[in-house]
Design a protein around this motif. Structure first.
Motif, PDB file in Angstrom:
ATOM      1  N   LYS A 146      -5.672   2.879  -5.054  1.00  0.00           N
ATOM      2  CA  LYS A 146      -5.871   3.511  -3.740  1.00  0.00           C
ATOM      3  C   LYS A 146      -7.171   4.293  -3.790  1.00  0.00           C
ATOM      4  CE  LYS A 146      -2.575   5.041  -1.270  1.00  0.00           C
ATOM      5  NZ  LYS A 146      -1.478   5.888  -0.720  1.00  0.00           N
TER       6      LYS A 146
ATOM      7  N   THR B 189       2.249   6.305  -5.915  1.00  0.00           N
ATOM      8  CA  THR B 189       0.894   6.811  -6.037  1.00  0.00           C
ATOM      9  C   THR B 189       0.865   8.274  -6.432  1.00  0.00           C
ATOM     10  OG1 THR B 189       0.681   7.518  -3.729  1.00  0.00           O
ATOM     11  CG2 THR B 189       0.122   5.230  -4.240  1.00  0.00           C
TER      12      THR B 189
ATOM     13  N   THR C 226      -0.834  -1.181   3.316  1.00  0.00           N
ATOM     14  CA  THR C 226       0.242  -1.507   2.386  1.00  0.00           C
ATOM     15  C   THR C 226       1.137  -2.608   2.939  1.00  0.00           C
ATOM     16  OG1 THR C 226       0.223   0.770   1.588  1.00  0.00           O
ATOM     17  CG2 THR C 226       2.136  -0.551   1.031  1.00  0.00           C
TER      18      THR C 226
ATOM     19  N   HIS D 113      -3.205  -2.014  -8.812  1.00  0.00           N
ATOM     20  CA  HIS D 113      -3.388  -1.517  -7.460  1.00  0.00           C
ATOM     21  C   HIS D 113      -4.124  -0.182  -7.517  1.00  0.00           C
ATOM     22  CE1 HIS D 113       0.192  -4.120  -7.307  1.00  0.00           C
ATOM     23  NE2 HIS D 113      -0.191  -4.410  -6.081  1.00  0.00           N
TER      24      HIS D 113
ATOM     25  N   ILE E 115      -6.866  -0.051  -0.133  1.00  0.00           N
ATOM     26  CA  ILE E 115      -6.146  -0.371  -1.359  1.00  0.00           C
ATOM     27  C   ILE E 115      -6.793  -1.596  -1.992  1.00  0.00           C
ATOM     28  CG2 ILE E 115      -3.937  -0.977  -2.402  1.00  0.00           C
ATOM     29  CD1 ILE E 115      -2.585   0.228   0.090  1.00  0.00           C
TER      30      ILE E 115
ATOM     31  N   ASP F  23      -9.684   4.980   4.114  1.00  0.00           N
ATOM     32  CA  ASP F  23      -8.881   4.627   2.952  1.00  0.00           C
ATOM     33  C   ASP F  23      -8.756   3.110   2.823  1.00  0.00           C
ATOM     34  OD1 ASP F  23      -8.431   7.356   2.551  1.00  0.00           O
ATOM     35  OD2 ASP F  23      -6.648   7.316   3.865  1.00  0.00           O
TER      36      ASP F  23
ATOM     37  N   THR G  75       3.990   4.101  -1.792  1.00  0.00           N
ATOM     38  CA  THR G  75       3.349   5.395  -1.605  1.00  0.00           C
ATOM     39  C   THR G  75       3.884   6.418  -2.584  1.00  0.00           C
ATOM     40  OG1 THR G  75       3.061   4.911   0.738  1.00  0.00           O
ATOM     41  CG2 THR G  75       2.846   7.212   0.065  1.00  0.00           C
TER      42      THR G  75
ATOM     43  N   GLU H  42      -7.859   0.281   5.600  1.00  0.00           N
ATOM     44  CA  GLU H  42      -6.936   1.029   6.454  1.00  0.00           C
ATOM     45  C   GLU H  42      -7.636   1.367   7.770  1.00  0.00           C
ATOM     46  OE1 GLU H  42      -3.389   1.499   6.478  1.00  0.00           O
ATOM     47  OE2 GLU H  42      -3.657   2.574   4.576  1.00  0.00           O
TER      48      GLU H  42
ATOM     49  N   SER I  66     -10.698   5.985  -1.345  1.00  0.00           N
ATOM     50  CA  SER I  66     -11.202   6.439  -0.050  1.00  0.00           C
ATOM     51  C   SER I  66     -12.700   6.618  -0.138  1.00  0.00           C
ATOM     52  CB  SER I  66     -10.531   7.754   0.365  1.00  0.00           C
ATOM     53  OG  SER I  66     -10.845   8.785  -0.555  1.00  0.00           O
TER      54      SER I  66
END
Length: 323
Positions: free
Chosen positions: A46, A18, A86, A44, A59, A57, A15, A109, A48
């Motif tokens: 991230k 990011t 994650t 990777h 990943i 959200d 996190t 998520e 939404s």
């Protein structure tokens, strides 16, 4: 799924990465979208998306060999209750496999229910996700469509897997979103009474169930909020019109100290060449077989690697059956 200190540390590190200002925008997408927020962390990403007025959200993991010129499979990897995207990315890890096999991997998520992230797999049966109003099947459908608009996805090869509540979610998708799902694999999950009673798949659906007989969180023999693993296998054997007498083989007991062994039950002869399969981990706990991270107080079977076995299973099928 229990909270895991080691994974939580990795989550904090991931996190914190990011927020770095040097992270570049996604260069692999076919187009950009104003309703998505994208941060690229090498492979990777991230992201939404808005669904039913809620920011959802996820990943992405994009393998380095992806070039946007060839349609590739998509694997959804759902976390368990009390976990998150994650943690599942590290614990039920498919990234190295994606790097060699070329599929895109997405870790959705869940939303909060009583303080824990979850997937709404049963709104009525006490002990499950009672009281949840999340439309997670609808979210998954929109997510698949969104990813297909951004990447070159082979929509005949969309697969779903997950740990615990994420396994329940994958089996729910086989029942309620089968027109978009080629095959599913549940690791330590099952089917709730609601999912079981209302299941309405639209095509023969390959199903793999990996489950430990000593699982205290999702009992192998069932409980009032979860059908037994035998019930789950029987449902899909019957629906897929598979042979009722399985071929049974045993995996080598590579690690005699993990307190468990694995048998592989294959119900073949299903319509469109599909199979229903079960890897029965005798003495196995509520864990992801082959995981590098041990859960406190629980032995993890090391005779198989669940991620490898799941992909080997998926790779044999598309939405039309055996490839």
């Amino acid at each position: 799924m229990r909270k895991i200190t080691t994974i939580l540390i990795l989550t904090i590190l991931f996190t914190s990465c990011t927020s770095c200002t040097s992270c570049s925008k996604n260069s692999n997408s076919k187009n950009s979208s104003s309703e998505m927020e994208v941060e690229n962390l090498g492979s990777h990403i991230k992201e939404s998306i808005m669904h039913n007025g809620i920011q959802r959200d996820y990943i992405l993991y994009i393998p380095a060999i992806y070039d946007g010129n060839t349609d590739v499979p998509l694997v959804l990897n759902f976390h368990g209750i009390e976990s998150n995207a994650t943690e599942q990315m590290f614990y039920g890890d498919f990234r190295e496999i994606a790097d060699t096999e070329g599929f895109i991997l997405v870790h959705p998520e869940g939303t909060l229910l009583n303080g824990d992230q979850h997937w709404n797999v049963d709104s009525f049966t006490p002990g499950t996700t009672t009281g949840s109003t999340a439309d997670d099947v609808g979210f998954t459908e929109v997510l698949i469509d969104k990813l297909a608009s951004l990447y070159t996805i082979n929509l005949d090869r969309v697969y779903s897997t997950g740990m615990s509540n994420g396994g329940f979610m994958s089996l729910l998708l086989a029942c309620q979103l089968s027109e978009k799902i080629a095959a599913v694999a549940s690791v330590t999950g099952s089917m709730t009474p609601e999912t079981y009673a209302l299941c309405n798949p639209q095509h023969p659906t390959p199903v793999l169930q990996i489950h430990g007989t000593s699982d205290a969180d999702v009992p192998y023999d069932g409980v009032f909020w979860s059908r037994s693993i035998d019930d789950v296998i029987s449902y899909w054997v019957n629906y897929n019109n598979c042979d009722t007498d399985p071929t049974i083989t045993s995996f080598q007991d590579i690690d005699s100290l993990d307190g468990s062994t694995v048998e592989h039950f294959v119900y073949s002869g299903g319509d469109n060449g599909v199979t229903t399969e079960h890897m029965k981990v005798t003495g196995g706990n509520h864990t992801w077989s082959g995981a590098d991270i041990d859960l406190p107080g629980l032995n993890t079977n090391q005779d198989i690697n669940a991620s490898i076995e799941v992909w080997k299973f998926f790779s044999r099928f598309d939405i039309n059956g055996e490839r």
